[in-house]
Design a protein around this motif. Sequence first.
Motif, PDB file in Angstrom:
ATOM      1  N   MET A 285       0.873  -0.979   0.122  1.00  0.00           N
ATOM      2  CA  MET A 285       0.118   0.020  -0.235  1.00  0.00           C
ATOM      3  C   MET A 285       0.620   1.147  -0.215  1.00  0.00           C
ATOM      4  N   PRO A 286       0.443   2.150  -0.996  1.00  0.00           N
ATOM      5  CA  PRO A 286       1.270   3.593  -0.785  1.00  0.00           C
ATOM      6  C   PRO A 286       1.153   4.193   0.710  1.00  0.00           C
ATOM      7  N   ALA A 287       2.298   4.791   1.176  1.00  0.00           N
ATOM      8  CA  ALA A 287       2.336   5.378   2.369  1.00  0.00           C
ATOM      9  C   ALA A 287       1.215   6.401   2.670  1.00  0.00           C
ATOM     10  N   LYS A 288       0.932   7.160   1.279  1.00  0.00           N
ATOM     11  CA  LYS A 288       0.108   8.496   1.828  1.00  0.00           C
ATOM     12  C   LYS A 288      -1.277   7.857   1.832  1.00  0.00           C
TER      13      LYS A 288
ATOM     14  N   TYR B 126       7.042   5.297   6.507  1.00  0.00           N
ATOM     15  CA  TYR B 126       6.703   4.167   5.589  1.00  0.00           C
ATOM     16  C   TYR B 126       7.231   4.555   3.995  1.00  0.00           C
ATOM     17  N   GLU B 127       7.066   5.891   3.850  1.00  0.00           N
ATOM     18  CA  GLU B 127       7.483   6.459   2.557  1.00  0.00           C
ATOM     19  C   GLU B 127       9.089   6.529   2.266  1.00  0.00           C
ATOM     20  N   GLY B 128       9.556   6.736   3.330  1.00  0.00           N
ATOM     21  CA  GLY B 128      10.996   6.506   3.381  1.00  0.00           C
ATOM     22  C   GLY B 128      11.510   5.009   3.202  1.00  0.00           C
ATOM     23  N   LEU B 129      10.826   3.920   3.698  1.00  0.00           N
ATOM     24  CA  LEU B 129      11.147   2.399   3.505  1.00  0.00           C
ATOM     25  C   LEU B 129      10.830   2.219   1.834  1.00  0.00           C
ATOM     26  N   GLN B 130       9.781   3.113   1.428  1.00  0.00           N
ATOM     27  CA  GLN B 130       9.229   2.552  -0.005  1.00  0.00           C
ATOM     28  C   GLN B 130      10.049   3.038  -0.966  1.00  0.00           C
ATOM     29  N   ASN B 131      10.848   4.070  -0.581  1.00  0.00           N
ATOM     30  CA  ASN B 131      11.803   4.857  -1.293  1.00  0.00           C
ATOM     31  C   ASN B 131      13.232   4.360  -1.393  1.00  0.00           C
ATOM     32  N   SER B 132      13.426   3.355  -0.519  1.00  0.00           N
ATOM     33  CA  SER B 132      14.717   2.887  -0.042  1.00  0.00           C
ATOM     34  C   SER B 132      15.036   1.417  -0.682  1.00  0.00           C
ATOM     35  N   THR B 133      16.386   0.810  -0.761  1.00  0.00           N
ATOM     36  CA  THR B 133      16.554  -0.216  -1.156  1.00  0.00           C
ATOM     37  C   THR B 133      17.330  -1.096  -0.105  1.00  0.00           C
ATOM     38  N   GLU B 134      17.544  -0.578   1.123  1.00  0.00           N
ATOM     39  CA  GLU B 134      18.045  -0.993   2.432  1.00  0.00           C
ATOM     40  C   GLU B 134      16.804  -0.797   3.304  1.00  0.00           C
ATOM     41  N   TYR B 135      16.650  -1.876   4.160  1.00  0.00           N
ATOM     42  CA  TYR B 135      15.690  -1.897   4.885  1.00  0.00           C
ATOM     43  C   TYR B 135      15.914  -2.055   6.310  1.00  0.00           C
ATOM     44  N   PRO B 136      15.338  -1.612   7.482  1.00  0.00           N
ATOM     45  CA  PRO B 136      15.613  -1.823   8.902  1.00  0.00           C
ATOM     46  C   PRO B 136      15.386  -3.158   9.024  1.00  0.00           C
ATOM     47  N   LEU B 137      16.216  -3.877  10.039  1.00  0.00           N
ATOM     48  CA  LEU B 137      16.131  -5.042  10.599  1.00  0.00           C
ATOM     49  C   LEU B 137      14.642  -5.428  11.444  1.00  0.00           C
ATOM     50  N   LYS B 138      13.965  -6.332  11.058  1.00  0.00           N
ATOM     51  CA  LYS B 138      12.668  -6.726  11.784  1.00  0.00           C
ATOM     52  C   LYS B 138      12.558  -7.895  12.194  1.00  0.00           C
TER      53      LYS B 138
END
Length: 298
Positions: free
Chosen positions: A229-232, A254-266
Motif C-alpha cells: 500500500m502507498p504510504a500516503k 513508510y514512505e522512506g521505506l518505500q523509496n529505499s533499497t535497504e531496509y531496517p532489520l525486523k
Amino acid sequence: MKILVFGATGSQQFHVISEAQKKGADIFAATSSEKSLEKLKQAGATPVLGDMSKAEKMMEITKGMDAVALLIPVSLANPLDGLQYAKNVIDASKKNGVKKIVWNASGWLTPEKIGIPGEDVKLDIRDHLQNSGVDFVIIEPTIYMENMMGPFCAPFVINEKKLAYPTPEAMPIGWIASRDVSAFVVEAIYNPDLKADTFQISGMDNLKGNDLAKQFSLGLGEEVSYYPMPAKEFGEMLKPFVGEAGAAGVASYYEGLQNSTEYPLKYNTNMEGILEKLPVNMTSVESWVKANKSAFVG
C-alpha cells in the motif's frame, strides 16, 4: 503477586491479563475510561480508573503493587506527552516500592532520534526508566500480526483478496502475535534474574510480502496476493485512529521505506536464545490467521 497493567483495553496488552492469570497473579488493569471497566472485569482483572497524565493518581494506583506492565498510548494528540505519562508511572512506582517495571515499547527502538515524535519520545522514556532505580525489562516487539486486522488491511482481504500493508514486498519482517508479546511481558516480570534488560523480539519466520501472503493463503484456505500500500494512502486511513500528526509521522516513515533499497532489520536471529530466558510458545502467521479467520472473510 500483584501486577498493574497499563494498556489492557487494547490488543497490545489485553492478553497480559490471561497470561498473568496462568501464573496465579492478582491483576489490576488501569484505564482512563469508565466504559472499559466492565471489559477488564470480564477478562479477569480488577479494573482501576487512572489517567496516566495525573501524577497523583499514579501514586495512588501503584501503591501495593509488585510489578507494573507498562504501555504508553500511541494515539496521543501530542506524542511527546508520552514522556510525562511514563514519568508519572515510573516515579510513582519508585516511591511506592514497586519491584519491577516491564515496558512494552510497541516496536524496536531506533538507535537515535529520527524526527518522528512518537518514536523519538521512546528514547527519552527509556533513559528515564534506566535511571529510575527500579528493576526493569524493556520488551521491543516487531510488527504485530494484529495490525493486519486493521481497516487498512482486513477490508482488502475480504473484498479484493489482497493483503495490504505499507511495507515494500522485498522487505522481510518477523511478524509477531500480541498474545506472544504479552507472554514475554509476563515471563519478564516473573524472571528474578532480569533487572536491567532489553529484548528485541520477533516472530520465528522472516517473511517478505509474497511469503506473508502465502502464509495468509494457507491460513484462510484461499489465494491472497500481497499489495504494498502507498504510504500516503495508509496515512489517510490511519488518521482517525492516531490523529493527523501521528498519521503524518507514520506515513513519512513508510514512505522512506518505500523509496529505499535497504531496509531496517525486523527479525531477531537469536530468538532461540531469548526463548531460553523467556519461554514462550510462539505463534506462526498461518496458525494466527486460522484463529482469526472470521476477521478476513466478511
